[in-house]
Write an enzyme that holds these catalytic residues in place. Structure first.
Site, PDB file in Angstrom:
ATOM      1  N   ASN A  11       0.869  -1.308   0.038  1.00  0.00           N
ATOM      2  CA  ASN A  11       0.121  -0.001  -0.063  1.00  0.00           C
ATOM      3  C   ASN A  11       0.960   1.349   0.049  1.00  0.00           C
ATOM      4  OD1 ASN A  11      -1.649   2.019   0.409  1.00  0.00           O
ATOM      5  ND2 ASN A  11      -2.390   1.481   2.501  1.00  0.00           N
ATOM      6  N   TRP A  12       1.028   1.906  -1.262  1.00  0.00           N
ATOM      7  CA  TRP A  12       1.972   2.844  -1.188  1.00  0.00           C
ATOM      8  C   TRP A  12       1.169   4.309  -0.932  1.00  0.00           C
ATOM      9  CZ3 TRP A  12       5.501   3.713  -6.317  1.00  0.00           C
ATOM     10  CH2 TRP A  12       6.537   2.870  -6.133  1.00  0.00           C
ATOM     11  N   LYS A  13      -0.007   4.322  -0.474  1.00  0.00           N
ATOM     12  CA  LYS A  13      -0.619   5.297   0.039  1.00  0.00           C
ATOM     13  C   LYS A  13      -0.173   6.701  -0.729  1.00  0.00           C
ATOM     14  CE  LYS A  13      -0.286   3.283   4.743  1.00  0.00           C
ATOM     15  NZ  LYS A  13      -0.232   3.795   6.127  1.00  0.00           N
ATOM     16  N   HIS A  99     -10.099   0.901   4.958  1.00  0.00           N
ATOM     17  CA  HIS A  99      -8.771   1.138   5.619  1.00  0.00           C
ATOM     18  C   HIS A  99      -9.038   2.339   6.536  1.00  0.00           C
ATOM     19  CE1 HIS A  99      -4.754   2.462   6.462  1.00  0.00           C
ATOM     20  NE2 HIS A  99      -4.189   1.434   5.836  1.00  0.00           N
ATOM     21  N   GLU A 101      -7.625   4.926   7.558  1.00  0.00           N
ATOM     22  CA  GLU A 101      -7.175   6.093   7.346  1.00  0.00           C
ATOM     23  C   GLU A 101      -8.525   6.773   6.611  1.00  0.00           C
ATOM     24  OE1 GLU A 101      -2.395   5.542   6.962  1.00  0.00           O
ATOM     25  OE2 GLU A 101      -3.563   5.490   5.143  1.00  0.00           O
ATOM     26  N   GLU A 168      -5.930  -4.770  10.498  1.00  0.00           N
ATOM     27  CA  GLU A 168      -4.859  -3.849  10.928  1.00  0.00           C
ATOM     28  C   GLU A 168      -5.408  -3.177  12.227  1.00  0.00           C
ATOM     29  OE1 GLU A 168      -2.390  -1.977   7.395  1.00  0.00           O
ATOM     30  OE2 GLU A 168      -4.773  -1.367   7.312  1.00  0.00           O
ATOM     31  N   GLY A 174       1.803   2.725  11.729  1.00  0.00           N
ATOM     32  CA  GLY A 174       2.579   3.867  11.650  1.00  0.00           C
ATOM     33  C   GLY A 174       3.241   3.887  13.170  1.00  0.00           C
ATOM     34  N   SER A 211       2.601  -1.413  10.869  1.00  0.00           N
ATOM     35  CA  SER A 211       3.885  -1.350  11.184  1.00  0.00           C
ATOM     36  C   SER A 211       4.764  -2.587  10.879  1.00  0.00           C
ATOM     37  CB  SER A 211       4.086  -1.088  12.518  1.00  0.00           C
ATOM     38  OG  SER A 211       3.682   0.123  13.111  1.00  0.00           O
ATOM     39  N   GLY A 232       2.674  -1.011   4.396  1.00  0.00           N
ATOM     40  CA  GLY A 232       2.745   0.438   3.988  1.00  0.00           C
ATOM     41  C   GLY A 232       3.935   1.078   3.608  1.00  0.00           C
ATOM     42  N   GLY A 233       4.664   1.715   4.585  1.00  0.00           N
ATOM     43  CA  GLY A 233       5.537   2.636   4.356  1.00  0.00           C
ATOM     44  C   GLY A 233       6.896   1.809   3.798  1.00  0.00           C
TER      45      GLY A 233
END
Length: 250
Positions: A11-13, A99, A101, A168, A174, A211, A232-233
């Site tokens: 997930n590149w957001k 998600h 977010e 999640e 994060g 994370s 994610g990140g």
């Protein structure tokens, strides 16, 4: 870790541009490895890069998905939004829905349910995100929250063959924190049992997200009930993403 099927969803957001796409060349090379006979990599970049990713990956084993979609199946006055039909027309195969977010930005359980229905009608596989807040965890309401999100998000849906669940914990995303293995296993089994009872379907895949990184994957991989990871990140950096994938199978 067994050799059962594993998903690695990137997930590149809100990250990336045309130049960034070449950074995944090393991941493409890795996807040709024998470890991917029973596994799948899925990239979910921003809408602006979907077509470029589809073109880049069309002769590989890697697939592409969107990060969200609008609930309307038809064109309409929804400035800034994209629906599941438009995503499918780009030859994407997946879409992330629910998600945290997006929930924070206003997505309700009812909207999420409509989005899932729309995506399924357009032959997209849904990656349906669920998870509890830190307050809910401390108040021991995790299972109540998860069952509520599942029941509301999957209302009036008869077949979940094309739905993947991504657990999640909101407090983990994060933060660098992840649940203890015994707690995570308990929640994964709970999700699978809820779906088994509700839909009489025993093959639902449940991913873990929150994370995920090259350090904690060593512990996460020990939980055999996890069918893959929503990353994610760390997925934005090819070296870290590859490290996570390799360590999953060591």
């Amino acid at each position: 870790m067994t050799n059962k099927y594993k998903y690695f969803v990137a997930n590149w957001k809100m990250f990336g541009d045309i130049r960034t796409i070449n950074s995944i060349n090393s991941v493409i090379r890795l996807s040709k490895s024998k470890i991917f006979i029973n596994s799948k990599i899925i990239y979910c970049p921003p809408y602006t890069l979907l077509n470029s990713f589809v073109q880049k990956l069309k002769n590989t084993k890697i697939e592409v998905g969107a990060q969200n979609c609008h609930e309307s199946k038809d064109p309409g006055p929804f400035t800034g939004f994209v629906n599941s039909k438009m995503i499918k027309n780009l030859k994407c195969k997946y879409v992330i829905i629910g998600h945290s977010e997006n929930r924070t930005n206003g997505d309700t359980d009812n909207q999420i349910n409509k989005k899932i229905q729309s995506a399924l009608k357009n032959d997209l596989t849904v990656i349906f995100c669920i998870g509890e807040k830190i307050k809910e965890k401390k108040e021991k309401k995790t299972k109540r929250v998860l069952s509520g999100q599942l029941n509301k998000g999957l209302k009036n849906i008869k077949n979940i063959k094309n739905i993947i669940i991504a657990y999640e914990p909101i407090w983990s995303i994060g933060s660098g924190l992840i649940p203890k293995n015994i707690e995570l296993l308990d929640n994964i089994l709970f999700i699978k049992n809820v779906l088994k009872k509700k839909f009489k379907y025993k093959k639902t895949k449940v991913l873990y997200g929150g994370s995920v990184n090259p350090k904690n994957i060593k512990d996460l991989r020990k939980i055999n009930q996890i069918d893959g990871f929503l990353i994610g990140g760390a997925s934005q950096k090819p070296n870290k993403f590859i490290d996570i994938i390799k360590k999953t199978f060591k």
